[in-house]
Design a protein around this motif. Sequence first.
Motif, PDB file in Angstrom:
ATOM      1  N   LEU A  60       0.697  -1.323   0.005  1.00 58.04           N
ATOM      2  CA  LEU A  60       0.133   0.023   0.048  1.00 58.04           C
ATOM      3  C   LEU A  60       0.857   1.276   0.024  1.00 58.04           C
ATOM      4  O   LEU A  60       0.248   2.382  -0.197  1.00 58.04           O
ATOM      5  N   LYS A  61       2.002   1.066   0.137  1.00 59.82           N
ATOM      6  CA  LYS A  61       2.800   2.387   0.250  1.00 59.82           C
ATOM      7  C   LYS A  61       3.653   2.354  -1.035  1.00 59.82           C
ATOM      8  O   LYS A  61       4.367   3.595  -1.295  1.00 59.82           O
ATOM      9  N   ASP A  62       4.085   1.523  -1.717  1.00 54.10           N
ATOM     10  CA  ASP A  62       5.234   1.383  -2.700  1.00 54.10           C
ATOM     11  C   ASP A  62       4.770   1.730  -3.950  1.00 54.10           C
ATOM     12  O   ASP A  62       5.623   2.137  -4.915  1.00 54.10           O
ATOM     13  N   GLY A  63       3.494   2.045  -4.263  1.00 54.15           N
ATOM     14  CA  GLY A  63       2.830   2.412  -5.716  1.00 54.15           C
ATOM     15  C   GLY A  63       3.213   1.433  -6.504  1.00 54.15           C
ATOM     16  O   GLY A  63       3.072   1.761  -7.827  1.00 54.15           O
ATOM     17  N   THR A  64       3.425   0.168  -6.266  1.00 51.78           N
ATOM     18  CA  THR A  64       3.807  -0.859  -7.291  1.00 51.78           C
ATOM     19  C   THR A  64       2.587  -1.399  -8.034  1.00 51.78           C
ATOM     20  O   THR A  64       2.777  -1.864  -9.148  1.00 51.78           O
ATOM     21  N   TYR A  65       1.258  -0.881  -7.519  1.00 48.84           N
ATOM     22  CA  TYR A  65       0.093  -1.196  -8.290  1.00 48.84           C
ATOM     23  C   TYR A  65       0.217  -0.555  -9.529  1.00 48.84           C
ATOM     24  O   TYR A  65      -0.360  -0.955 -10.602  1.00 48.84           O
ATOM     25  N   ILE A  66       0.760   0.632  -9.931  1.00 56.73           N
ATOM     26  CA  ILE A  66       0.788   1.478 -10.897  1.00 56.73           C
ATOM     27  C   ILE A  66       1.531   0.567 -11.996  1.00 56.73           C
ATOM     28  O   ILE A  66       1.275   0.581 -12.983  1.00 56.73           O
ATOM     29  N   LYS A  67       2.831   0.082 -11.367  1.00 57.29           N
ATOM     30  CA  LYS A  67       3.761  -0.514 -12.509  1.00 57.29           C
ATOM     31  C   LYS A  67       2.863  -1.801 -12.810  1.00 57.29           C
ATOM     32  O   LYS A  67       3.086  -2.280 -14.056  1.00 57.29           O
ATOM     33  N   ALA A  68       2.246  -2.489 -11.869  1.00 59.79           N
ATOM     34  CA  ALA A  68       1.428  -3.804 -12.204  1.00 59.79           C
ATOM     35  C   ALA A  68       0.637  -3.430 -13.386  1.00 59.79           C
ATOM     36  O   ALA A  68       0.355  -4.114 -14.207  1.00 59.79           O
ATOM     37  N   ALA A  69      -0.409  -2.384 -13.045  1.00 58.28           N
ATOM     38  CA  ALA A  69      -1.371  -2.107 -13.814  1.00 58.28           C
ATOM     39  C   ALA A  69      -0.776  -1.709 -15.343  1.00 58.28           C
ATOM     40  O   ALA A  69      -1.226  -2.340 -16.309  1.00 58.28           O
ATOM     41  N   LYS A  70       0.330  -1.149 -15.408  1.00 60.48           N
ATOM     42  CA  LYS A  70       1.062  -0.555 -16.814  1.00 60.48           C
ATOM     43  C   LYS A  70       1.262  -1.958 -17.441  1.00 60.48           C
ATOM     44  O   LYS A  70       1.398  -2.202 -18.488  1.00 60.48           O
ATOM     45  N   ALA A  71       1.865  -2.761 -16.589  1.00 61.15           N
ATOM     46  CA  ALA A  71       2.676  -4.103 -17.282  1.00 61.15           C
ATOM     47  C   ALA A  71       1.233  -4.842 -17.700  1.00 61.15           C
ATOM     48  O   ALA A  71       1.505  -5.346 -18.984  1.00 61.15           O
ATOM     49  N   LEU A  72       0.185  -4.905 -17.162  1.00 62.13           N
ATOM     50  CA  LEU A  72      -0.981  -5.729 -17.597  1.00 62.13           C
ATOM     51  C   LEU A  72      -1.640  -4.971 -19.068  1.00 62.13           C
ATOM     52  O   LEU A  72      -1.727  -5.799 -20.125  1.00 62.13           O
ATOM     53  N   SER A  73      -1.469  -3.663 -18.742  1.00 68.26           N
ATOM     54  CA  SER A  73      -2.340  -3.064 -20.015  1.00 68.26           C
ATOM     55  C   SER A  73      -1.175  -3.003 -21.280  1.00 68.26           C
ATOM     56  O   SER A  73      -1.352  -3.338 -22.385  1.00 68.26           O
ATOM     57  N   ASP A  74       0.270  -2.905 -21.088  1.00 63.90           N
ATOM     58  CA  ASP A  74       1.214  -2.983 -22.047  1.00 63.90           C
ATOM     59  C   ASP A  74       1.147  -4.440 -22.807  1.00 63.90           C
ATOM     60  O   ASP A  74       1.451  -4.642 -23.922  1.00 63.90           O
ATOM     61  N   SER A  75       0.688  -5.358 -21.906  1.00 64.02           N
ATOM     62  CA  SER A  75       0.841  -6.687 -22.706  1.00 64.02           C
ATOM     63  C   SER A  75      -0.960  -7.273 -22.950  1.00 64.02           C
ATOM     64  O   SER A  75      -1.191  -8.281 -23.230  1.00 64.02           O
ATOM     65  N   SER A  76      -1.866  -6.224 -22.978  1.00 60.19           N
ATOM     66  CA  SER A  76      -3.000  -6.366 -23.415  1.00 60.19           C
ATOM     67  C   SER A  76      -3.907  -7.264 -22.624  1.00 60.19           C
ATOM     68  O   SER A  76      -4.939  -7.791 -22.924  1.00 60.19           O
ATOM     69  N   VAL A  77      -3.487  -7.181 -21.322  1.00 63.79           N
ATOM     70  CA  VAL A  77      -4.615  -8.001 -20.338  1.00 63.79           C
ATOM     71  C   VAL A  77      -5.523  -7.318 -20.104  1.00 63.79           C
ATOM     72  O   VAL A  77      -5.366  -5.999 -19.342  1.00 63.79           O
ATOM     73  N   LYS A  78      -6.862  -7.682 -20.334  1.00 67.63           N
ATOM     74  CA  LYS A  78      -7.863  -6.664 -19.893  1.00 67.63           C
ATOM     75  C   LYS A  78      -8.024  -6.581 -18.534  1.00 67.63           C
ATOM     76  O   LYS A  78      -8.365  -7.688 -17.781  1.00 67.63           O
ATOM     77  N   VAL A  79      -8.497  -5.714 -17.839  1.00 67.87           N
ATOM     78  CA  VAL A  79      -8.619  -5.642 -16.246  1.00 67.87           C
ATOM     79  C   VAL A  79     -10.029  -5.192 -16.190  1.00 67.87           C
ATOM     80  O   VAL A  79     -10.556  -4.266 -16.621  1.00 67.87           O
ATOM     81  N   SER A  80     -10.727  -6.126 -15.269  1.00 75.20           N
ATOM     82  CA  SER A  80     -12.112  -5.796 -15.243  1.00 75.20           C
ATOM     83  C   SER A  80     -12.429  -4.992 -13.795  1.00 75.20           C
ATOM     84  O   SER A  80     -13.381  -4.449 -13.778  1.00 75.20           O
ATOM     85  N   PHE A  81     -11.394  -5.261 -12.771  1.00 75.63           N
ATOM     86  CA  PHE A  81     -11.486  -4.427 -11.478  1.00 75.63           C
ATOM     87  C   PHE A  81     -10.291  -4.325 -11.052  1.00 75.63           C
ATOM     88  O   PHE A  81      -9.221  -5.217 -11.099  1.00 75.63           O
ATOM     89  N   LEU A  82     -10.109  -3.472 -10.167  1.00 72.14           N
ATOM     90  CA  LEU A  82      -8.836  -3.260  -9.061  1.00 72.14           C
ATOM     91  C   LEU A  82      -9.551  -3.175  -7.759  1.00 72.14           C
ATOM     92  O   LEU A  82     -10.481  -2.021  -7.387  1.00 72.14           O
TER      93      LEU A  82
END
Length: 434
Positions: free
Chosen positions: A381-403
Amino acid sequence: MIVCKFGGSSVADAAQIKKVKAIIDSDKNRNVLVVSAPGKRNKEDEKITDLLYRCNEMVQKGESCKGVFSSIQKRFLSIADELKIDSKALLMQLEEIRQHIDAGRGADYAASRGEYLSAFIISQYLDFEFIDAADCIVINSDGTVNPFSYDKIHMLVDNSNKRGFVFPGFYGSTKDGIIKTFTRGGSDITGSVVARAVNAELYENWTDVSGFLSADPRIVEDAKTIETISYNEVRELSDYGASVFHEEAIAPVVKVGIPINIKNTNRPEDKGTLITPTAEAEKLAGVSAKGGLSRIKIRKLMLFKKQGMRHALLTMLHIFGIRPSFSLFGIDSIVWFYDTKMASESILDAMCERLKSEFELDEVTVDHGHAILGVVGSSVLKDGTYIKAAKALSDSSVKVSFLNYGASDVSYSFGIRDEDRMRAVRVVYDALFR
Ligand code: ASP
């Protein structure tokens, strides 16, 4: 005292049980064992527990289970033979068990006999005392352990003059004395219960991998071993599909804070993973994803105007056998995710009809093929890695239905499609763990 739980692969045959003995002999504090039923010896093999469930199913259908039971018998006899244990008592036990299964004693009884016989043989091999879990572990109707069990186990161990003890895992009995199992993989729970009861300094959980890995090695070949992880993080990782340790097995030891060491029977020198009551300094632990989920979507204008609506809808789902593992709420909508196996298409049709008419819903739909990917660690919850994770998913066209971010202190998760599950784990691992 160190409580050692040995899983199915660690007691799959005589050669493995000899390794168990070497491990026990190498430390005199390792004097309380909890054992599973013999598991698979190779990929094509079948677990004894699966064979026992099959015997029961055959009997319930009015068929004979003779053939399947004789392969179970053969396996136990060959273990006893190789370990040079007198098989007379074992044969008598097997015959009695066959008769009980034939008489229709049910799934829990049948399934429990794998661990029963495993503990029976291993206790003779080690010259330890066999303690039947049915005599000391009381399982409540909701599957939790009745606290009475701790005193009973303590007393049985205290009053014995044997050097060591062997408990069968996976089962206990109801308060009326009827054999009841935990859910699959439940010997881990027995290990925790026994560890708490004897006030163990350590609970060693021996399996066929050298601890928790930061990702499933079938997906990320070179995934790192996690050296230490907290109780909470383990529960979350297990909930997201990491299968090394049963997620309910933390509960018995939480109050007493006994550390748990996941160890490898085939490589005892490896340190494994140490599970501790609290998290270490901030870090990321692992990524895991669980598939096989379905989604129910409900829409109704002013849905939440009516008090108790959420509860009433959920009760209806429960009536149809659906227990959602995850929910999302909108102003006029609710989304629930549940394990697809919980309901067939015909049950779903009936449920949707009933929901629609009883609650005058504008819309109710169910679709399948969902998965959930979780990132676990004390720092999430502190390191902001969710942004990196979300970007990695979007870069490889993984569709995200919720966060889902913020519901837990040690994890966040993404809803994804089942077919993207492996790819998603891989790209998130690459983005966060390398
Ligand atoms: N033998 C049981 C199973 O296969 C329990 C266990 O191994 O923990 O699920």
